[in-house]
Design a protein around this motif. Structure first.
Motif, PDB file in Angstrom:
ATOM      1  N   TRP A   1       7.914  12.339 -17.123  1.00 48.33           N
ATOM      2  CA  TRP A   1       7.133  11.716 -16.059  1.00 48.33           C
ATOM      3  C   TRP A   1       5.949  10.861 -16.506  1.00 48.33           C
ATOM      4  CZ3 TRP A   1       9.532  12.031 -11.537  1.00 48.33           C
ATOM      5  CH2 TRP A   1      10.396  13.106 -11.321  1.00 48.33           C
ATOM      6  N   PRO A   2       5.090  11.308 -17.412  1.00 46.28           N
ATOM      7  CA  PRO A   2       3.788  10.640 -17.596  1.00 46.28           C
ATOM      8  C   PRO A   2       3.838   9.158 -17.962  1.00 46.28           C
ATOM      9  CG  PRO A   2       3.761  12.806 -18.615  1.00 46.28           C
ATOM     10  CD  PRO A   2       5.168  12.540 -18.233  1.00 46.28           C
TER      11      PRO A   2
ATOM     12  N   ILE B   1      -2.124  15.756 -19.753  1.00 41.47           N
ATOM     13  CA  ILE B   1      -1.014  16.670 -19.465  1.00 41.47           C
ATOM     14  C   ILE B   1       0.117  16.486 -20.472  1.00 41.47           C
ATOM     15  CG2 ILE B   1       0.212  15.142 -17.854  1.00 41.47           C
ATOM     16  CD1 ILE B   1      -0.198  18.920 -17.414  1.00 41.47           C
ATOM     17  N   SER B   2       0.296  15.262 -20.964  1.00 41.35           N
ATOM     18  CA  SER B   2       1.337  15.012 -21.972  1.00 41.35           C
ATOM     19  C   SER B   2       1.072  15.822 -23.240  1.00 41.35           C
ATOM     20  CB  SER B   2       1.409  13.520 -22.310  1.00 41.35           C
ATOM     21  OG  SER B   2       1.697  12.756 -21.166  1.00 41.35           O
ATOM     22  N   ALA B   3      -0.205  15.959 -23.580  1.00 37.99           N
ATOM     23  CA  ALA B   3      -0.570  16.728 -24.772  1.00 37.99           C
ATOM     24  C   ALA B   3      -0.441  18.228 -24.533  1.00 37.99           C
ATOM     25  CB  ALA B   3      -1.994  16.378 -25.197  1.00 37.99           C
ATOM     26  N   PHE B   4      -0.857  18.691 -23.357  1.00 39.17           N
ATOM     27  CA  PHE B   4      -0.872  20.135 -23.084  1.00 39.17           C
ATOM     28  C   PHE B   4       0.533  20.720 -22.940  1.00 39.17           C
ATOM     29  CE2 PHE B   4      -5.222  19.313 -20.958  1.00 39.17           C
ATOM     30  CZ  PHE B   4      -5.845  19.379 -22.194  1.00 39.17           C
ATOM     31  N   ILE B   5       1.522  19.898 -22.579  1.00 40.90           N
ATOM     32  CA  ILE B   5       2.898  20.393 -22.459  1.00 40.90           C
ATOM     33  C   ILE B   5       3.409  20.895 -23.813  1.00 40.90           C
ATOM     34  CG2 ILE B   5       5.290  19.702 -21.960  1.00 40.90           C
ATOM     35  CD1 ILE B   5       4.143  17.772 -19.863  1.00 40.90           C
TER      36      ILE B   5
ATOM     37  N   ALA C   1       0.834  -1.207   0.000  1.00 42.34           N
ATOM     38  CA  ALA C   1       0.000   0.000   0.000  1.00 42.34           C
ATOM     39  C   ALA C   1       0.864   1.250   0.000  1.00 42.34           C
ATOM     40  CB  ALA C   1      -0.927   0.000   1.217  1.00 42.34           C
ATOM     41  N   VAL C   2       1.942   1.219   0.783  1.00 43.46           N
ATOM     42  CA  VAL C   2       2.872   2.356   0.817  1.00 43.46           C
ATOM     43  C   VAL C   2       3.486   2.569  -0.560  1.00 43.46           C
ATOM     44  CG1 VAL C   2       5.046   3.191   1.782  1.00 43.46           C
ATOM     45  CG2 VAL C   2       3.378   2.079   3.280  1.00 43.46           C
ATOM     46  N   GLY C   3       3.924   1.478  -1.191  1.00 44.84           N
ATOM     47  CA  GLY C   3       4.538   1.589  -2.511  1.00 44.84           C
ATOM     48  C   GLY C   3       3.605   2.154  -3.559  1.00 44.84           C
ATOM     49  N   TRP C   4       2.361   1.654  -3.599  1.00 48.85           N
ATOM     50  CA  TRP C   4       1.404   2.155  -4.586  1.00 48.85           C
ATOM     51  C   TRP C   4       1.053   3.625  -4.321  1.00 48.85           C
ATOM     52  CZ3 TRP C   4       1.419  -0.373  -8.739  1.00 48.85           C
ATOM     53  CH2 TRP C   4       1.426  -1.762  -8.793  1.00 48.85           C
ATOM     54  N   SER C   5       0.913   3.998  -3.051  1.00 46.59           N
ATOM     55  CA  SER C   5       0.600   5.390  -2.729  1.00 46.59           C
ATOM     56  C   SER C   5       1.732   6.322  -3.142  1.00 46.59           C
ATOM     57  CB  SER C   5       0.328   5.527  -1.227  1.00 46.59           C
ATOM     58  OG  SER C   5       0.064   6.867  -0.883  1.00 46.59           O
ATOM     59  N   ILE C   6       2.970   5.890  -2.886  1.00 47.44           N
ATOM     60  CA  ILE C   6       4.130   6.688  -3.296  1.00 47.44           C
ATOM     61  C   ILE C   6       4.163   6.852  -4.816  1.00 47.44           C
ATOM     62  CG2 ILE C   6       6.655   6.624  -3.472  1.00 47.44           C
ATOM     63  CD1 ILE C   6       6.707   5.456  -0.650  1.00 47.44           C
ATOM     64  N   LEU C   7       3.851   5.785  -5.522  1.00 46.09           N
ATOM     65  CA  LEU C   7       3.847   5.843  -6.990  1.00 46.09           C
ATOM     66  C   LEU C   7       2.828   6.849  -7.497  1.00 46.09           C
ATOM     67  CD1 LEU C   7       4.634   4.732  -9.820  1.00 46.09           C
ATOM     68  CD2 LEU C   7       2.802   3.062  -9.532  1.00 46.09           C
ATOM     69  N   LEU C   8       1.597   6.769  -7.004  1.00 46.83           N
ATOM     70  CA  LEU C   8       0.560   7.682  -7.486  1.00 46.83           C
ATOM     71  C   LEU C   8       0.878   9.125  -7.115  1.00 46.83           C
ATOM     72  CD1 LEU C   8      -0.994   4.998  -7.991  1.00 46.83           C
ATOM     73  CD2 LEU C   8      -3.061   6.208  -7.285  1.00 46.83           C
ATOM     74  N   SER C   9       1.532   9.326  -5.975  1.00 50.15           N
ATOM     75  CA  SER C   9       1.840  10.689  -5.538  1.00 50.15           C
ATOM     76  C   SER C   9       2.917  11.355  -6.392  1.00 50.15           C
ATOM     77  CB  SER C   9       2.286  10.683  -4.072  1.00 50.15           C
ATOM     78  OG  SER C   9       1.237  10.257  -3.224  1.00 50.15           O
ATOM     79  N   LEU C  10       3.623  10.559  -7.221  1.00 48.40           N
ATOM     80  CA  LEU C  10       4.652  11.144  -8.074  1.00 48.40           C
ATOM     81  C   LEU C  10       4.088  12.153  -9.064  1.00 48.40           C
ATOM     82  CD1 LEU C  10       6.977   8.094  -8.912  1.00 48.40           C
ATOM     83  CD2 LEU C  10       7.450  10.013  -7.385  1.00 48.40           C
ATOM     84  N   VAL C  11       2.779  12.069  -9.360  1.00 50.47           N
ATOM     85  CA  VAL C  11       2.205  13.055 -10.282  1.00 50.47           C
ATOM     86  C   VAL C  11       2.299  14.461  -9.700  1.00 50.47           C
ATOM     87  CG1 VAL C  11       0.642  11.396 -11.361  1.00 50.47           C
ATOM     88  CG2 VAL C  11      -0.137  12.697  -9.373  1.00 50.47           C
ATOM     89  N   ILE C  12       2.351  14.550  -8.365  1.00 51.56           N
ATOM     90  CA  ILE C  12       2.462  15.864  -7.729  1.00 51.56           C
ATOM     91  C   ILE C  12       3.855  16.454  -7.956  1.00 51.56           C
ATOM     92  CG2 ILE C  12       2.354  17.084  -5.518  1.00 51.56           C
ATOM     93  CD1 ILE C  12      -0.345  16.235  -6.565  1.00 51.56           C
ATOM     94  N   VAL C  13       4.864  15.589  -8.160  1.00 46.43           N
ATOM     95  CA  VAL C  13       6.200  16.099  -8.492  1.00 46.43           C
ATOM     96  C   VAL C  13       6.132  16.927  -9.769  1.00 46.43           C
ATOM     97  CG1 VAL C  13       8.560  15.459  -9.106  1.00 46.43           C
ATOM     98  CG2 VAL C  13       7.355  14.176  -7.333  1.00 46.43           C
ATOM     99  N   MET C  14       5.371  16.436 -10.754  1.00 49.08           N
ATOM    100  CA  MET C  14       5.187  17.172 -12.009  1.00 49.08           C
ATOM    101  C   MET C  14       4.582  18.541 -11.755  1.00 49.08           C
ATOM    102  SD  MET C  14       3.544  14.209 -14.433  1.00 49.08           S
ATOM    103  CE  MET C  14       3.195  15.425 -15.699  1.00 49.08           C
ATOM    104  N   GLU C  15       3.554  18.556 -10.914  1.00 48.05           N
ATOM    105  CA  GLU C  15       2.866  19.830 -10.667  1.00 48.05           C
ATOM    106  C   GLU C  15       3.747  20.796  -9.895  1.00 48.05           C
ATOM    107  OE1 GLU C  15      -1.395  21.475  -8.950  1.00 48.05           O
ATOM    108  OE2 GLU C  15      -0.948  19.340  -8.913  1.00 48.05           O
TER     109      GLU C  15
ATOM    110  N   VAL D   1       1.956   6.299 -15.841  1.00 50.19           N
ATOM    111  CA  VAL D   1       0.763   5.663 -16.414  1.00 50.19           C
ATOM    112  C   VAL D   1       0.871   4.148 -16.312  1.00 50.19           C
ATOM    113  CG1 VAL D   1      -0.417   5.155 -18.586  1.00 50.19           C
ATOM    114  CG2 VAL D   1       0.057   7.521 -17.967  1.00 50.19           C
ATOM    115  N   ILE D   2       2.044   3.600 -16.634  1.00 47.85           N
ATOM    116  CA  ILE D   2       2.245   2.153 -16.558  1.00 47.85           C
ATOM    117  C   ILE D   2       2.039   1.661 -15.122  1.00 47.85           C
ATOM    118  CG2 ILE D   2       3.931   0.290 -16.825  1.00 47.85           C
ATOM    119  CD1 ILE D   2       5.178   1.967 -19.106  1.00 47.85           C
ATOM    120  N   GLY D   3       2.603   2.400 -14.169  1.00 48.19           N
ATOM    121  CA  GLY D   3       2.454   2.020 -12.772  1.00 48.19           C
ATOM    122  C   GLY D   3       1.018   2.087 -12.290  1.00 48.19           C
ATOM    123  N   VAL D   4       0.316   3.167 -12.633  1.00 53.46           N
ATOM    124  CA  VAL D   4      -1.072   3.340 -12.200  1.00 53.46           C
ATOM    125  C   VAL D   4      -1.970   2.255 -12.799  1.00 53.46           C
ATOM    126  CG1 VAL D   4      -3.082   4.883 -12.289  1.00 53.46           C
ATOM    127  CG2 VAL D   4      -0.807   5.818 -11.851  1.00 53.46           C
ATOM    128  N   TYR D   5      -1.674   1.827 -14.029  1.00 54.02           N
ATOM    129  CA  TYR D   5      -2.473   0.791 -14.685  1.00 54.02           C
ATOM    130  C   TYR D   5      -2.470  -0.499 -13.871  1.00 54.02           C
ATOM    131  CZ  TYR D   5      -3.990  -2.605 -18.183  1.00 54.02           C
ATOM    132  OH  TYR D   5      -4.652  -3.616 -18.840  1.00 54.02           O
TER     133      TYR D   5
END
Length: 553
Positions: A236-237, A145-149, A57-71, A241-245
């Motif tokens: 990043w994306p 976000i990949s498109a908007f960049i 659970a910790v690992g998956w949460s850390i993975l999903l939170s990486l999107v905030i690094v982008m922001e 995306v692969i991880g979130v899938y």
């Protein structure tokens, strides 16, 4: 494994006093005892034990939170670009002294463009995440976000750049909601504070990376100086995306969708069998029980339901708590590089200070994990706001030192570094824990949306007035701006004392009862509460039996 709940029999509108007996009748005593066992186990669980049971659970949460690094990366870019030579030469206007400056109206417009987009994205996320789940919603936002960049990277003028920030703000809004809610729903009480505040660390990591990239690109005088900074975002994306899938869906969301069997499978994917006392069926029973309790208080899950009855108080708390991030004086951090320049530091030294500032921010967030182990969220908030109030008064006072005295500029820069450290030890990370813990589980994602949008509105206000405060072609307050934020900070300290409760160590069902009974914010930690209507769990029975044997012996 089968979970039988009489969901259809739950009706809206009973008096709070009969809430728990009704829930007991609907769920059945066996399932309720299982729920109580799971809650008791979570209360007994230390962070080390929780980490052994929930490492996935910790690992998956850390993975999903990486999107905030982008922001965090991109939002810092914009504020720092106002002092970045290549950027201001491309999008700024020539001044009488031969220098270039992005006008204050355009500074406000660019910064507010992303906030407007975030507001739209947040409302979309609140609806989409409850309908389609967290995973699908997050993957869609990453593709967007990949498109908007591309628009940011190829923007030929400031008008196109403005549009790019509005578009990018939409997926950013999705990121802001999903990461916090997911972290709160996949971890136990013992890890809840750490994983929710990790979101703030991701912000800081993004800001540190941005500061380092900007400092490294200062010598590039062409347009590639700022375009390369935008291009790094494409890194990043795809891996995320692969991880979130492959990530498991939130079991709480599956329970809200009346899919307890799938919720059990998700719990199994989030946990290990390291503790023989841990039981998946009991864990899901706890979720079902909490969900049914909240259905009795509020049957609906719309945005309007966040403003009704007991939920109104919870919504007020999360909205003000997140607004405090914007109004505690943190606007000076967001414009730190520009602020340092206007305070009298050279451009190179301004970027150096910014890099140090966010490095301290990363350290502060990690220190907050230690502080939360011994102190409550409320205590950290009050302490942090009080110290920042004093620092803002000092920064404002230093503004009266003559500009010819470089010592005053260095002192202001040093005070802002300390301010950043205090912020990232207290208000910065603890906010994410509070906004995830205070809402009811059924309305969590929508409550986070409303709270974050309150913060975004506050940021819009910041982005309108801060450039005018700092810009020498506008109000030219410079470091005296700190006095204004000190006044706002003082008002928020009073609100925190009277209105902010302490959720540390409380299960979601226990928080539900405390809010339903309208317990004072200052008495949350001292009020005894039993959300299970007096039923005895197996763990408590075993403990009582052991005690009796010891007495006999």
């Amino acid at each position: 494994m089968h979970f039988k709940t009489d969901v259809g029999a739950v009706e809206a509108g009973p008096e709070p006093a009969v809430l728990l007996p009704t829930v007991t009748q609907n769920l059945g005593e066996d399932l309720l005892i299982e729920a109580k066992d799971a809650t008791a186990l979570e209360h007994q669980m230390t962070p080390r034990q929780a980490l052994k049971i929930y490492p996935k659970a910790v690992g998956w949460s850390i993975l999903l939170s990486l999107v905030i690094v982008m922001e965090g990366y991109d939002t810092l870019l914009l504020g720092s670009f106002y002092a970045f030579p290549a950027f201001i030469k491309k999008f700024g206007e020539l001044q009488p002294d031969g220098s270039y400056e992005v006008p204050a109206p355009w500074q406000a417009g660019l910064s507010n463009g992303s906030q407007v987009g975030s507001i739209i994205g947040l409302f979309i996320a609140g609806i989409a995440s409850e309908r389609f789940g967290y995973r699908k919603t997050l993957i869609s936002a990453l593709i967007a976000i990949s498109a908007f960049i591309f628009i940011q990277f190829f923007a030929p003028n400031i008008q196109t750049l403005q549009a790019s920030y509005i578009f990018c703000g939409i997926p950013w809004g999705v990121f802001q909601t999903i990461t916090t809610a997911y972290a709160a729903e996949v971890c136990p009480i013992a890890l809840r504070g750490y994983l929710t505040t990790y979101v703030n660390l991701c912000w800081v990591i993004g800001q540190v990376i941005a500061s380092g990239v900007l400092r490294g690109m200062l010598s590039v005088e062409s347009e590639w100086g700022y375009r390369a900074c935008y291009a790094i975002q494409w890194f990043w994306p795809i891996p995320i995306v692969i991880g979130v899938y492959f990530a498991p869906e939130s079991p709480w969301w599956l329970v809200r969708c009346n899919k307890p069997e799938e919720a059990a499978k998700a719990v199994d994917r989030l946990t290990t069998k390291a503790d023989p006392n841990f039981n998946t069926e009991q864990k899901v029973a706890m979720m079902v029980h909490t969900n049914e309790m909240e259905r009795k208080v509020s049957e609906g899950t719309s945005y309007l339901d966040c403003l009704k009855g007991v939920e109104l108080r919870r919504t007020e708390i999360v909205c003000i708590v997140w607004l405090m991030q914007a109004f505690c004086g943190s606007a000076l951090m967001g414009y730190s590089t520009y602020f340092y320049e206007q305070a009298g530091l050279a451009t190179t030294q301004s970027f150096n200070f910014t890099l140090i500032q966010y490095g301290l921010g990363a350290f502060g967030t990690m220190f907050s994990w230690i502080a939360m182990t011994y102190c409550g969220r409320r205590t950290l908030y009050l302490t942090g706001m009080g110290i920042m109030f004093v620092l803002l008064v000092i920064i404002g006072g230093l503004s009266f030192v003559p500009s010819s005295n470089t010592g005053g500029s260095w002192a202001i820069g040093s005070m802002l570094l300390i301010f950043t450290l205090v912020y990232d030890c207290t208000v910065g990370p603890v906010c994410y824990s509070l906004v995830a813990e205070i809402p009811s589980t059924r309305l969590r994602s929508k409550s986070i949306v409303l709270a974050r949008n309150t913060y975004n509105v506050g940021c819009i206000v910041n982005n309108i007035i801060t450039p005018y405060m700092l810009n020498p072609t506008a109000w030219n307050w410079k470091a005296k701006t700190a006095f204004f934020w000190a006044g706002v900070n003082g008002v928020l300290i009073v609100w925190t004392f009277f209105r902010l409760p302490e959720p540390k160590g409380l299960a979601y069902s226990e928080l539900d009862v405390l809010f339903e009974r309208k317990i004072s914010a200052r008495k949350f930690r001292t009020t005894a509460v039993d959300p299970f209507n007096g039923l005895t769990s197996e763990l408590e029975t075993d403990k009582a039996a052991v005690t009796m044997v010891e007495k006999v012996e």
